[in-house]
Design an enzyme around this catalytic site. Structure first.
Site, PDB file in Angstrom:
ATOM      1  CG  HIS A  75     -36.546 -14.012 -58.026  1.00  0.00           C
ATOM      2  ND1 HIS A  75     -35.952 -13.694 -56.831  1.00  0.00           N
ATOM      3  CD2 HIS A  75     -37.825 -14.328 -57.721  1.00  0.00           C
ATOM      4  CE1 HIS A  75     -36.827 -13.809 -55.851  1.00  0.00           C
ATOM      5  NE2 HIS A  75     -37.979 -14.208 -56.370  1.00  0.00           N
ATOM      6  CE1 TYR A 203     -27.740 -12.345 -54.304  1.00  0.00           C
ATOM      7  CE2 TYR A 203     -25.989 -13.001 -52.800  1.00  0.00           C
ATOM      8  CZ  TYR A 203     -26.978 -13.340 -53.697  1.00  0.00           C
ATOM      9  OH  TYR A 203     -27.216 -14.660 -53.987  1.00  0.00           O
ATOM     10  N   PRO A 295     -21.525 -19.722 -49.565  1.00  0.00           N
ATOM     11  CG  PRO A 295     -22.890 -19.214 -47.744  1.00  0.00           C
ATOM     12  CD  PRO A 295     -21.503 -19.633 -48.103  1.00  0.00           C
ATOM     13  CE  LYS A 299     -23.342 -20.357 -59.793  1.00  0.00           C
ATOM     14  NZ  LYS A 299     -24.723 -20.086 -60.109  1.00  0.00           N
ATOM     15  CE1 TYR A 387     -26.659 -15.177 -57.190  1.00  0.00           C
ATOM     16  CE2 TYR A 387     -28.674 -15.210 -58.485  1.00  0.00           C
ATOM     17  CZ  TYR A 387     -28.040 -15.198 -57.261  1.00  0.00           C
ATOM     18  OH  TYR A 387     -28.788 -15.213 -56.101  1.00  0.00           O
TER      19      TYR A 387
HETATM   20  P1  FAD Z   1     -26.209 -32.653 -47.992  1.00  0.00           P
HETATM   21  O1  FAD Z   1     -27.406 -31.818 -48.217  1.00  0.00           O
HETATM   22  O2  FAD Z   1     -25.281 -32.288 -46.892  1.00  0.00           O
HETATM   23  O3  FAD Z   1     -26.717 -34.145 -47.796  1.00  0.00           O
HETATM   24  C1  FAD Z   1     -25.881 -35.171 -47.317  1.00  0.00           C
HETATM   25  C2  FAD Z   1     -26.721 -36.146 -46.515  1.00  0.00           C
HETATM   26  O4  FAD Z   1     -25.915 -37.228 -46.082  1.00  0.00           O
HETATM   27  C3  FAD Z   1     -27.306 -35.510 -45.265  1.00  0.00           C
HETATM   28  O5  FAD Z   1     -28.701 -35.724 -45.242  1.00  0.00           O
HETATM   29  C4  FAD Z   1     -26.566 -36.184 -44.134  1.00  0.00           C
HETATM   30  O6  FAD Z   1     -27.369 -36.306 -42.973  1.00  0.00           O
HETATM   31  C5  FAD Z   1     -26.244 -37.536 -44.749  1.00  0.00           C
HETATM   32  N1  FAD Z   1     -25.106 -38.230 -44.138  1.00  0.00           N
HETATM   33  C6  FAD Z   1     -23.969 -37.701 -43.631  1.00  0.00           C
HETATM   34  N2  FAD Z   1     -23.175 -38.670 -43.154  1.00  0.00           N
HETATM   35  C7  FAD Z   1     -23.810 -39.849 -43.378  1.00  0.00           C
HETATM   36  C8  FAD Z   1     -23.497 -41.185 -43.104  1.00  0.00           C
HETATM   37  N3  FAD Z   1     -22.354 -41.530 -42.490  1.00  0.00           N
HETATM   38  N4  FAD Z   1     -24.379 -42.132 -43.451  1.00  0.00           N
HETATM   39  C9  FAD Z   1     -25.546 -41.808 -44.061  1.00  0.00           C
HETATM   40  N5  FAD Z   1     -25.897 -40.545 -44.343  1.00  0.00           N
HETATM   41  C10 FAD Z   1     -25.042 -39.568 -44.007  1.00  0.00           C
HETATM   42  N6  FAD Z   1     -26.727 -23.967 -52.344  1.00  0.00           N
HETATM   43  C11 FAD Z   1     -27.343 -23.413 -53.422  1.00  0.00           C
HETATM   44  O7  FAD Z   1     -27.243 -23.968 -54.517  1.00  0.00           O
HETATM   45  N7  FAD Z   1     -28.067 -22.256 -53.361  1.00  0.00           N
HETATM   46  C12 FAD Z   1     -28.190 -21.587 -52.195  1.00  0.00           C
HETATM   47  O8  FAD Z   1     -28.909 -20.581 -52.152  1.00  0.00           O
HETATM   48  C13 FAD Z   1     -27.509 -22.109 -51.028  1.00  0.00           C
HETATM   49  N8  FAD Z   1     -27.612 -21.492 -49.835  1.00  0.00           N
HETATM   50  C14 FAD Z   1     -27.083 -22.103 -48.724  1.00  0.00           C
HETATM   51  C15 FAD Z   1     -27.264 -21.470 -47.515  1.00  0.00           C
HETATM   52  C16 FAD Z   1     -26.758 -22.058 -46.364  1.00  0.00           C
HETATM   53  C17 FAD Z   1     -26.954 -21.341 -45.052  1.00  0.00           C
HETATM   54  C18 FAD Z   1     -26.080 -23.329 -46.433  1.00  0.00           C
HETATM   55  C19 FAD Z   1     -25.565 -24.002 -45.186  1.00  0.00           C
HETATM   56  C20 FAD Z   1     -25.914 -23.955 -47.637  1.00  0.00           C
HETATM   57  C21 FAD Z   1     -26.393 -23.355 -48.798  1.00  0.00           C
HETATM   58  N9  FAD Z   1     -26.247 -23.953 -50.039  1.00  0.00           N
HETATM   59  C22 FAD Z   1     -26.790 -23.357 -51.142  1.00  0.00           C
HETATM   60  C23 FAD Z   1     -25.511 -25.217 -50.160  1.00  0.00           C
HETATM   61  C24 FAD Z   1     -26.430 -26.451 -50.216  1.00  0.00           C
HETATM   62  O9  FAD Z   1     -27.291 -26.452 -49.109  1.00  0.00           O
HETATM   63  C25 FAD Z   1     -25.577 -27.737 -50.260  1.00  0.00           C
HETATM   64  O10 FAD Z   1     -24.603 -27.603 -51.269  1.00  0.00           O
HETATM   65  C26 FAD Z   1     -26.440 -28.986 -50.526  1.00  0.00           C
HETATM   66  O11 FAD Z   1     -27.152 -29.337 -49.366  1.00  0.00           O
HETATM   67  C27 FAD Z   1     -25.586 -30.175 -50.981  1.00  0.00           C
HETATM   68  O12 FAD Z   1     -26.370 -31.336 -51.104  1.00  0.00           O
HETATM   69  P2  FAD Z   1     -25.764 -32.759 -50.836  1.00  0.00           P
HETATM   70  O13 FAD Z   1     -26.861 -33.722 -51.066  1.00  0.00           O
HETATM   71  O14 FAD Z   1     -24.502 -32.911 -51.582  1.00  0.00           O
HETATM   72  O15 FAD Z   1     -25.320 -32.749 -49.303  1.00  0.00           O
HETATM   73  C1  DHB Z   2     -30.125 -17.872 -50.353  1.00  0.00           C
HETATM   74  C2  DHB Z   2     -28.914 -18.417 -49.997  1.00  0.00           C
HETATM   75  C3  DHB Z   2     -27.772 -18.015 -50.628  1.00  0.00           C
HETATM   76  O1  DHB Z   2     -26.591 -18.567 -50.299  1.00  0.00           O
HETATM   77  C4  DHB Z   2     -27.807 -17.059 -51.631  1.00  0.00           C
HETATM   78  O2  DHB Z   2     -26.654 -16.673 -52.228  1.00  0.00           O
HETATM   79  C5  DHB Z   2     -29.015 -16.516 -51.994  1.00  0.00           C
HETATM   80  C6  DHB Z   2     -30.183 -16.927 -51.356  1.00  0.00           C
HETATM   81  C7  DHB Z   2     -31.355 -18.328 -49.661  1.00  0.00           C
HETATM   82  O3  DHB Z   2     -31.231 -19.115 -48.727  1.00  0.00           O
HETATM   83  O4  DHB Z   2     -32.453 -17.892 -50.037  1.00  0.00           O
END
Ligand code: FAD
Ligand code: DHB
Length: 399
Positions: A75, A203, A295, A299, A387
């Site tokens: 995009h 947005y 969110p 980021k 962004y």
């Molecule tokens: P996680 O994905 O949380 O992974 C951690 C892992 O550790 C999990 O699989 C969990 O099950 C595991 N775990 C936990 N405890 C234990 C344990 N004791 N032992 C073993 N394993 C364990 N980010 C963006 O960049 N762009 C977006 O558009 C965006 N949109 C989002 C929308 C929503 C609705 C949400 C909820 C989040 C969004 N995010 C976005 C954020 C993004 O999803 C997270 O920042 C990302 O998942 C972080 O990755 P991580 O690997 O650090 O953590």
């Molecule tokens: C999505 C999630 C976000 O938090 C955002 O800022 C833009 C897009 C998505 O899930 O597509």
């Protein structure tokens, strides 16, 4: 207890843990990844969708970008709907960089299959995970799998276990500082089998609150609504969701999202959180284990990827040059990017959400800012630059 030995023990198979394991593999470094959920759960969890160019580049350069290249949707801009008037910010024209829409579950799927091909261990459905000896030369991770107890002895532990994980909690409270803000609203997110009606994200700031139009594929739309942080999804039948989405998203140029069957619903609270430093002895925190952003700025996943890129380089340097200099700088280098993203995510959130108090001054001030941000080239460039994200190896500010 069965003893296992590896170089890096990784807790968590989200994007951070899986990408770290992959980058270490490319550098010839052994790791074991343990995850408490099942493989299906980790793949199916619906979360992020927006990848910064630096995340896309990292995936391509490290050999896990094939499907992303074909299926990711590049995009050039985003729309901001200001009380019914939709304005476009041309990020590519303003910054030369773009974003790619590709679901986090697809990223995780690609990383799991790359890991499986290497034959290196990735163990799902473990329980009773704990970490020991963090300040010693040989820290350890203990866990249970199929009723058998294991201990992984390693040189380093990577805490990639997300916000609710055990790694950060295992650091003595006197050794970390927590910075936190909880927002008085959340997001109700849905996936719908509906063709995206705009090629770019929208947005929207409506008088009833924020809404966001995004997508996952040419036939799946992803949408979010501002709601209460503890909103009860059962109070939201599909018709109510569509009424609210259509009200908040449609603009006076006639645009509105396409409607279709809803296949997934969920509510997420919103929080800004940083735990400093991102290291305790030989344990390093990465991704959501160390920091959470609301969110709105998209980021979280991108920060997680930038952290593990840095951590993999630092660990590689330890083994190849017998130098701990990058490990010693890991936390401070990550935190510069983290705080930039914190500031941006907080700002985007306060710019676009309906505040919990109906202060007329704040409403007028927010409206003025929305008009400025969608008309001034300088303001649009600033938004766009944040962004699309910084290059992964670039930090802001001086040491
Ligand atoms: P996680 O994905 O949380 O992974 C951690 C892992 O550790 C999990 O699989 C969990 O099950 C595991 N775990 C936990 N405890 C234990 C344990 N004791 N032992 C073993 N394993 C364990 N980010 C963006 O960049 N762009 C977006 O558009 C965006 N949109 C989002 C929308 C929503 C609705 C949400 C909820 C989040 C969004 N995010 C976005 C954020 C993004 O999803 C997270 O920042 C990302 O998942 C972080 O990755 P991580 O690997 O650090 O953590
Ligand atoms: C999505 C999630 C976000 O938090 C955002 O800022 C833009 C897009 C998505 O899930 O597509």
């Amino acid at each position: 207890m069965k003893q296992i030995r590896t170089q890096v023990g990784i807790v968590g198979a989200g994007p951070a843990g899986l990408m770290l394991g992959h980058l270490l593999h490319l550098a010839g470094i052994d790791s074991i990844i343990i995850e408490n959920r099942s493989q299906d759960y980790v793949i199916e969890r619906v979360r992020a969708g927006v990848l910064e160019q630096s995340t896309v580049d990292l995936m391509k350069k490290s050999g896990v970008g094939d499907r992303l290249q074909h299926e990711g949707m590049s995009h050039d801009g985003i729309y901001i709907n200001v009380f019914g008037k939709r304005r476009r910010i041309d990020m590519a024209a303003l910054t030369g960089r773009r974003i790619t829409v590709y679901g986090q579950n697809e990223v995780v799927k690609d990383l799991i299959s790359a890991r499986t091909e290497t034959g290196r261990p990735l163990i799902f459905e473990v329980s009773d995970v704990s970490v020991y000896g963090l300040e010693s030369e040989q820290p350890a991770i203990r866990f249970t799998k199929d009723e058998e107890s294991f201990e992984i002895r390693c040189d380093f532990i990577a805490g990639c276990d997300g916000f609710h994980g055990i790694c950060r909690e295992s650091i003595p409270a006197s050794q970390i500082h927590i910075y936190e803000r909880v927002y008085p609203f959340g997001w109700l997110g849905i996936l719908a089998n509906a063709t995206p009606s705009s090629p770019e994200l929208v947005y929207s700031r409506h008088s009833r609150g924020f809404a966001l139009f995004s997508m996952r594929s040419p036939s799946v739309t992803r949408l979010y609504l501002q709601c209460a942080p503890d909103e009860d999804v059962s109070q939201w039948p599909d018709d109510r969701i569509w009424d609210e989405l259509l009200t908040r998203l449609q603009s006076d140029d006639g645009w509105k999202p396409n409607v279709g069957p809803i296949t997934q619903k969920g509510v997420t609270g919103m929080r800004s959180f940083v735990s400093e430093p991102m290291r305790f002895g030989r344990m390093f925190l990465a991704g959501d284990a160390a920091h959470i952003v609301p969110p709105t700025g998209a980021k979280g996943l991108n920060l997680a990827m930038a952290d593990v890129w840095r951590l993999s380089r630092a660990i590689q340097r330890h083994y190849e040059a017998n130098s701990g200099d990058l490990l010693d700088r890991y936390s401070q280098d990550c935190l510069r990017r983290v705080w930039r993203a914190q500031q941006f995510s907080w700002w985007m959130t306060s710019l676009l959400h309906r505040p919990d108090t109906d202060n007329a001054f704040d409403q007028r001030r927010q409206h003025a800012e929305l008009l400025y941000v969608t008309s001034s080239r300088a303001a649009m460039t600033s938004l766009a630059e944040n962004y699309v994200g910084l290059p992964i190896d670039e930090t802001t500010g001086e040491d």
